[in-house]
Design a protein around this motif. Structure first.
Motif, PDB file in Angstrom:
ATOM      1  N   UNK A 771      63.511  42.906  75.051  1.00 53.67           N
ATOM      2  CA  UNK A 771      64.363  43.707  75.922  1.00 53.67           C
ATOM      3  C   UNK A 771      65.764  43.108  75.940  1.00 53.67           C
ATOM      4  N   UNK A 772      66.765  43.976  75.772  1.00 47.71           N
ATOM      5  CA  UNK A 772      68.165  43.581  75.884  1.00 47.71           C
ATOM      6  C   UNK A 772      68.844  44.553  76.848  1.00 47.71           C
ATOM      7  N   UNK A 773      70.146  44.449  76.948  1.00 47.44           N
ATOM      8  CA  UNK A 773      70.881  45.349  77.836  1.00 47.44           C
ATOM      9  C   UNK A 773      70.830  46.795  77.362  1.00 47.44           C
ATOM     10  N   UNK A 774      70.526  46.991  76.101  1.00 48.00           N
ATOM     11  CA  UNK A 774      70.634  48.331  75.526  1.00 48.00           C
ATOM     12  C   UNK A 774      69.340  48.859  74.928  1.00 48.00           C
ATOM     13  N   UNK A 775      68.292  48.010  74.829  1.00 47.63           N
ATOM     14  CA  UNK A 775      67.100  48.418  74.092  1.00 47.63           C
ATOM     15  C   UNK A 775      65.873  47.731  74.667  1.00 47.63           C
ATOM     16  N   UNK A 776      64.750  48.492  74.723  1.00 49.22           N
ATOM     17  CA  UNK A 776      63.476  47.903  75.137  1.00 49.22           C
ATOM     18  C   UNK A 776      62.416  48.241  74.094  1.00 49.22           C
ATOM     19  N   UNK A 777      61.593  47.218  73.752  1.00 52.78           N
ATOM     20  CA  UNK A 777      60.495  47.391  72.799  1.00 52.78           C
ATOM     21  C   UNK A 777      59.188  47.067  73.516  1.00 52.78           C
ATOM     22  N   UNK A 778      58.282  48.042  73.540  1.00 54.08           N
ATOM     23  CA  UNK A 778      56.984  47.867  74.205  1.00 54.08           C
ATOM     24  C   UNK A 778      55.879  47.928  73.158  1.00 54.08           C
ATOM     25  N   UNK A 779      54.881  47.030  73.299  1.00 53.15           N
ATOM     26  CA  UNK A 779      53.733  46.989  72.393  1.00 53.15           C
ATOM     27  C   UNK A 779      52.483  47.404  73.164  1.00 53.15           C
ATOM     28  N   UNK A 780      51.715  48.380  72.608  1.00 54.38           N
ATOM     29  CA  UNK A 780      50.392  48.746  73.097  1.00 54.38           C
ATOM     30  C   UNK A 780      49.372  48.325  72.064  1.00 54.38           C
ATOM     31  N   UNK A 781      48.254  47.718  72.497  1.00 52.69           N
ATOM     32  CA  UNK A 781      47.298  47.103  71.580  1.00 52.69           C
ATOM     33  C   UNK A 781      45.947  47.793  71.654  1.00 52.69           C
ATOM     34  N   UNK A 782      45.256  47.773  70.521  1.00 51.68           N
ATOM     35  CA  UNK A 782      43.865  48.221  70.467  1.00 51.68           C
ATOM     36  C   UNK A 782      43.202  47.537  69.284  1.00 51.68           C
ATOM     37  N   UNK A 783      41.859  47.498  69.290  1.00 50.40           N
ATOM     38  CA  UNK A 783      41.110  46.859  68.207  1.00 50.40           C
ATOM     39  C   UNK A 783      39.916  47.721  67.824  1.00 50.40           C
ATOM     40  N   UNK A 784      39.552  47.646  66.570  1.00 50.56           N
ATOM     41  CA  UNK A 784      38.362  48.340  66.080  1.00 50.56           C
ATOM     42  C   UNK A 784      37.145  47.476  66.362  1.00 50.56           C
ATOM     43  N   UNK A 785      36.090  48.007  66.997  1.00 46.56           N
ATOM     44  CA  UNK A 785      34.888  47.188  67.259  1.00 46.56           C
ATOM     45  C   UNK A 785      34.317  46.617  65.967  1.00 46.56           C
ATOM     46  N   UNK A 786      33.918  45.339  66.006  1.00 48.88           N
ATOM     47  CA  UNK A 786      33.332  44.692  64.838  1.00 48.88           C
ATOM     48  C   UNK A 786      34.341  44.074  63.905  1.00 48.88           C
ATOM     49  N   UNK A 787      35.631  44.218  64.197  1.00 47.06           N
ATOM     50  CA  UNK A 787      36.663  43.627  63.333  1.00 47.06           C
ATOM     51  C   UNK A 787      37.672  42.895  64.222  1.00 47.06           C
ATOM     52  N   UNK A 788      37.307  41.724  64.754  1.00 44.93           N
ATOM     53  CA  UNK A 788      38.180  41.044  65.719  1.00 44.93           C
ATOM     54  C   UNK A 788      39.464  40.521  65.103  1.00 44.93           C
ATOM     55  N   UNK A 789      39.519  40.361  63.785  1.00 44.61           N
ATOM     56  CA  UNK A 789      40.711  39.781  63.167  1.00 44.61           C
ATOM     57  C   UNK A 789      41.876  40.765  63.098  1.00 44.61           C
ATOM     58  N   UNK A 790      41.597  42.058  63.098  1.00 39.42           N
ATOM     59  CA  UNK A 790      42.636  43.069  62.896  1.00 39.42           C
ATOM     60  C   UNK A 790      42.973  43.738  64.227  1.00 39.42           C
ATOM     61  N   UNK A 791      44.255  43.749  64.553  1.00 40.63           N
ATOM     62  CA  UNK A 791      44.736  44.388  65.772  1.00 40.63           C
ATOM     63  C   UNK A 791      45.677  45.528  65.406  1.00 40.63           C
ATOM     64  N   UNK A 792      45.520  46.663  66.113  1.00 41.47           N
ATOM     65  CA  UNK A 792      46.423  47.794  65.932  1.00 41.47           C
ATOM     66  C   UNK A 792      47.466  47.763  67.047  1.00 41.47           C
ATOM     67  N   UNK A 793      48.725  47.875  66.664  1.00 40.79           N
ATOM     68  CA  UNK A 793      49.824  47.775  67.617  1.00 40.79           C
ATOM     69  C   UNK A 793      50.656  49.049  67.520  1.00 40.79           C
ATOM     70  N   UNK A 794      50.924  49.671  68.672  1.00 45.98           N
ATOM     71  CA  UNK A 794      51.846  50.810  68.704  1.00 45.98           C
ATOM     72  C   UNK A 794      53.140  50.338  69.354  1.00 45.98           C
TER      73      UNK A 794
END
Length: 882
Positions: A771-794
């Motif tokens: 986050x800066x004075x002009x821009x904000x970046x938000x991350x939403x997370x989810x994971x596929x069951x059975x694959x703990x190493x891989x994370x999906x980020x929006x």
């Protein structure tokens, strides 16, 4: 008699072959002789069988095929007479080898002959077995050979016992499991008085010790004292004509005994103590004026260095090697240098005493000795002796052969860099090397010198004056010219004004015109390469602001390169001329003195310790201002600096270091949070000047500024000259029909991929990644069951300012233990005041899941009111269990 019948004598055939004047005639004679031998073989003529085989052996030695005579060997071996057997075994050893299947047929004949009453026939069988024995034959015939070693009759043991011992060596090499069978017979051979039997017994014991640990322990306990006594008897024996060679009794037995003692004494203190006295006696009593004596001394030194020995005996051994270095024989000096290289790890102080002699070997006329001596000197150098050794080597550099200068220069530079006690001494020595052999110096050497000069602020004046003097004397040395040009460009006013004079310096008068003369000479020299001329143009641009009285002359010199056939020089000339003539308002800030180059970063880059660069898509290209397309050259290198946010970021390779030297500031001042950054702006003036970052009307590409350029104080571009020497804009693909332009995927290329499913299992709390004075970046997370190493980020981007952002690009990089995949963004225009957002899906795979957390370096580029803005930061606040 037909000259090509089977009855032809061997000498007649040899005479006929030697009389041939051409190869064709020789082939014709051999072909006719082989035909006659084949006819005789087919007739099974026993009278001329031995003569035919003798001819075949001569033909075989000439290189012609003789496989058709192999069975004749077996027939002669199976005959009863000694002459026939002798020819048969000789043919067997010449015409066959252990890989031939025919050899299996001779095993029975060998077994019969090993048990023959005639000792000469037994000798023939042992000789053949020792030469061509295969593993199968070794297993079948080992009992017979072992039995022959145990004869009580001294005459038989003297003849057949030696042959059996030598044959046993071959058997052990083929089948190491049989070594223990020969252990006790070999021990008994060491008690023999005859030197021939002793030599074979010692050699057999040595081979057994190499393949069997149990046998080694057995010989250490049972035979060490026996061997010491035998060696003492040989050393102190009176003159014996039968064994005397150059006044030394049986040097062959000496050497064999010493080699066996070396094996027995290695890593065994008791055996080593047992042989200390005799080794000292051999080392002191053996004469070194004959080659046989030198061979014994060398083997004695090898033994001393291998056993668990006292330091006094090692010093004696190293002194012997020191005497070898003074020998006139090149072979003796070479083996002495080789042994000293091994000895330095054992007793470096003793080797240091012979430093002067080794240094003389560096100047030897023999190239092999020179090279080996130089390697030894390199190992001998330390903090206490670096100054005298470096002086000697640099003095020799002046008169050394051209083919040796490369190796010598590399070693000197490495020594000076590694053991330099102070920076002024380092600079002085490097300038001497550059003055004498600058054309042989590698790029990383003069790169490193510039880094040191940059960090020695109190020596800038001294260094630039020393380089000015050196340039006048050695203008033909390319690397010296480069360093001089760089320093004059950076510290030219210190040269003219004699700033920072040291007490050891002599006064020097240099005008501004003299300084410009140096740069002009560097540009106009016909031997100067592109790098030197490019650096000279940069130096002229800097001097144009520091020497106002010479600005017109400098401009004239720059203009002369407009017609250069080299596109790089032509482009620089045009751009620099525009800066000098039309943009004086920014030139002073543009050509400010370079910041101090970070030594630790440079050394890390040289050692290859920096993280790998994340490159852009293989389909992308970089458009230079002149329109020539080149492949991307590591534009995102500083994204990978995940360890620190306040240190200068190195380029991806040693080749990009030149960009640093030409005035590129790669330092990135970023802050951590989650992270807050001030946008970087203010590049529009220079972009307009150099036509960078503005797409042509005919193109539908998205252009971004050079992401390696840095901004000083967020107001004025400080060292943006990199735009003149490196790619300056990145051509992107045209937007898709849906309006979503493919974004730069750092690891997987440009093409769009399948979007991730929205619901991928457990949902983690959202975070504000940036986050800066002009821009904000938000991350939403989810994971596929059975694959703990891989994370999906929006990733969701929100504009907090009242201005619309266009040409929006998000870039990210991760360490090596992470894998990152970016999908195309939902758009490239971000509405103002939070009235909309851009989303982009990321997929992160953590190979160290549970051990290392996810970290990411990100960069966002966009245009606001047609001005390029760059925001960057590091994201460390990912959920711990992600």
């Amino acid at each position: 008699m037909n000259p090509f019948s089977s009855g032809t004598r061997l000498r007649d055939m040899i005479r006929a072959i030697r009389a041939c004047k051409t190869a064709a005639e020789e082939r014709a004679v051999v072909r006719k002789e082989c035909a006659a031998i084949r006819a005789s073989v087919s007739e099974n003529d026993p009278d001329y069988r031995h003569r035919n085989l003798a001819k075949l052996m001569f033909i075989h030695m000439l290189g012609y095929p003789t496989h058709f005579g192999q069975m004749e060997c077996l027939k002669l071996i199976a005959s009863a007479g000694f002459p026939e057997k002798r020819i048969g075994y000789l043919g067997l050893m010449l015409l066959l080898d252990e890989r031939q299947e025919v050899l299996m047929l001779v095993t029975n004949s060998l077994k019969q002959d090993l048990n023959h009453n005639n000792q000469y026939i037994v000798g023939l069988a042992l000789c053949a077995l020792g030469n061509i024995c295969s593993a199968e034959m070794a297993r079948d015939l080992a009992p017979e050979v072992e039995r022959l070693m145990q004869f009580r009759d001294p005459n038989i043991r003297k003849k057949d016992g030696r042959g059996a011992a030598l044959c046993s060596i071959r058997i052990i090499r083929k089948v190491p499991d049989l070594a223990e069978n020969f252990m006790h017979p070999a021990t008994n051979l060491l008690k023999e008085k005859h030197h021939g039997v002793l030599i074979t017994g010692v050699q057999l014991c040595t081979e057994i010790c190499k393949v069997s640990v149990e046998a080694l322990e057995h010989f250490r306990k049972k035979s060490t004292e026996v061997l010491v006594k035998v060696l003492k008897d040989v050393v102190n024996s009176p003159y014996a004509p039968e064994y005397d060679i150059a006044g030394i009794t049986d040097p062959f037995l000496h050497i064999r005994l010493l080699r066996l003692l070396k094996v027995l004494g290695h890593d065994d203190a008791n055996s080593s103590d047992c042989m200390n006295d005799i080794l000292a006696q051999v080392a002191t009593k053996t004469e070194s004026n004959k080659n046989a004596g030198n061979a014994i001394l060398y083997e004695c030194v090898e033994t001393i260095m291998s056993i668990e020995d006292t330091s006094g005996l090692r010093v004696l051994a190293i002194n012997i090697l020191g005497r070898f270095l003074s020998n006139r024989d090149n072979n003796i000096r070479y083996v002495a240098l080789n042994m000293l290289m091994k000895a330095i790890t054992v007793d470096g102080q003793a080797v240091q005493r012979h430093r002067a002699t080794i240094l003389e070997c560096v100047k030897d006329s023999d190239a092999s000795i020179r090279k080996r001596a130089l390697e030894l000197i390199y190992v001998l150098v330390n903090e206490s002796n670096v100054k005298p050794l470096a002086k000697e080597l640099i003095d020799y550099l002046e008169v050394s052969d051209p083919e040796f200068k490369g190796d010598l220069t590399a070693k000197i530079c490495s020594i000076v860099e590694k053991f330099s006690p102070e920076k002024i001494w380092y600079i002085d020595q490097m300038l001497k090397v550059l003055s004498e052999a600058g054309n042989y110096v590698k790029d990383e050497v003069w790169h490193g010198l510039i880094v040191v000069i940059s960090n020695a602020s109190d020596l800038h004046g001294y260094t630039v004056r020393s380089l000015y003097r050196a340039f006048q004397a050695a203008v033909e040395q390319e690397c010296l010219v480069r360093v001089a040009v760089w320093c004059i460009g950076e510290y030219g006013e210190m040269l003219v004004n004699n700033v920072g004079m040291l007490e050891i310096e002599e006064p020097i008068t240099v005008t501004e015109s003299d300084a410009v003369d140096v740069i002009e000479i560097a540009i106009k020299r016909h031997t100067s390469d592109l790098t030197t001329r490019a650096m000279a143009l940069i130096a002229l641009l800097k001097l144009s602001c520091r020497f106002p009285s010479c600005s017109q002359r400098i401009k004239d010199i720059i203009v002369q390169c407009k017609g250069s056939l080299v596109l790089e020089l032509q482009q620089r000339s045009i751009e620099f001329n525009s800066i000098v003539g039309k943009h004086q308002n920014i030139s002073s800030a543009l050509v400010e003195r370079m910041p101090v180059l970070d030594e630790a970063t440079y050394l890390g880059r040289r050692a290859g310790s920096m993280l790998a660069t994340v490159s852009t898509s293989s389909g992308a290209s970089l458009n230079l201002p002149n329109g020539v397309a080149k492949p991307p050259a590591a534009p995102l290198v500083d994204l990978l600096d995940l360890s620190s946010d306040d240190t200068p970021v190195p380029s991806s390779s040693g080749g990009d270091f030149l960009h640093d030297l030409l005035g590129v500031d790669l330092s990135v001042g970023s802050s951590q949070s989650g992270t807050t950054q001030v946008p970087k702006a203010g590049t529009d003036v220079l972009l307009d000047l150099l036509s960078i970052g503005t797409p042509s009307p005919a193109q539908s590409s998205i252009s971004t500024p050079d992401i390696l350029s840095s901004i000083q104080d967020n107001k004025m571009p400080a060292n943006t000259l990199e735009r003149l020497s490196s790619p300056s804009s990145i051509s992107m693909q045209a937007p898709s029909p849906a309006g979503a332009a493919p974004m730069m995927d750092l690891l997987d290329g440009f093409g769009p991929s399948q979007p991730l499913p929205e619901d991928n299992g457990p949902v983690y709390p959202s975070i504000i990644a940036y986050e800066s004075n002009t821009l904000r970046l938000t991350f939403n997370f989810s994971k596929t069951p059975g694959n703990p190493q891989t994370a999906s980020v929006q990733a969701s981007f929100t504009n907090l300012s009242p201005n619309i952002y266009t040409d929006f690009i998000f870039q990210a990089a991760v360490p090596k233990f992470l894998q990152l995949h970016l999908d195309p963004a939902s758009g490239n225009t971000l509405p103002a005041s939070g009235n909309g957002s851009i989303t982009q899906n990321l997929r992160v795979t953590n190979s160290q899941h549970g051990k290392k957390p996810i970290v990411m370096r990100m960069r966002i580029a966009y245009k606001m009111n047609n001005k390029d803005v760059l925001e960057e930061g590091q994201i460390n606040n990912f959920p711990r269990d992600l």
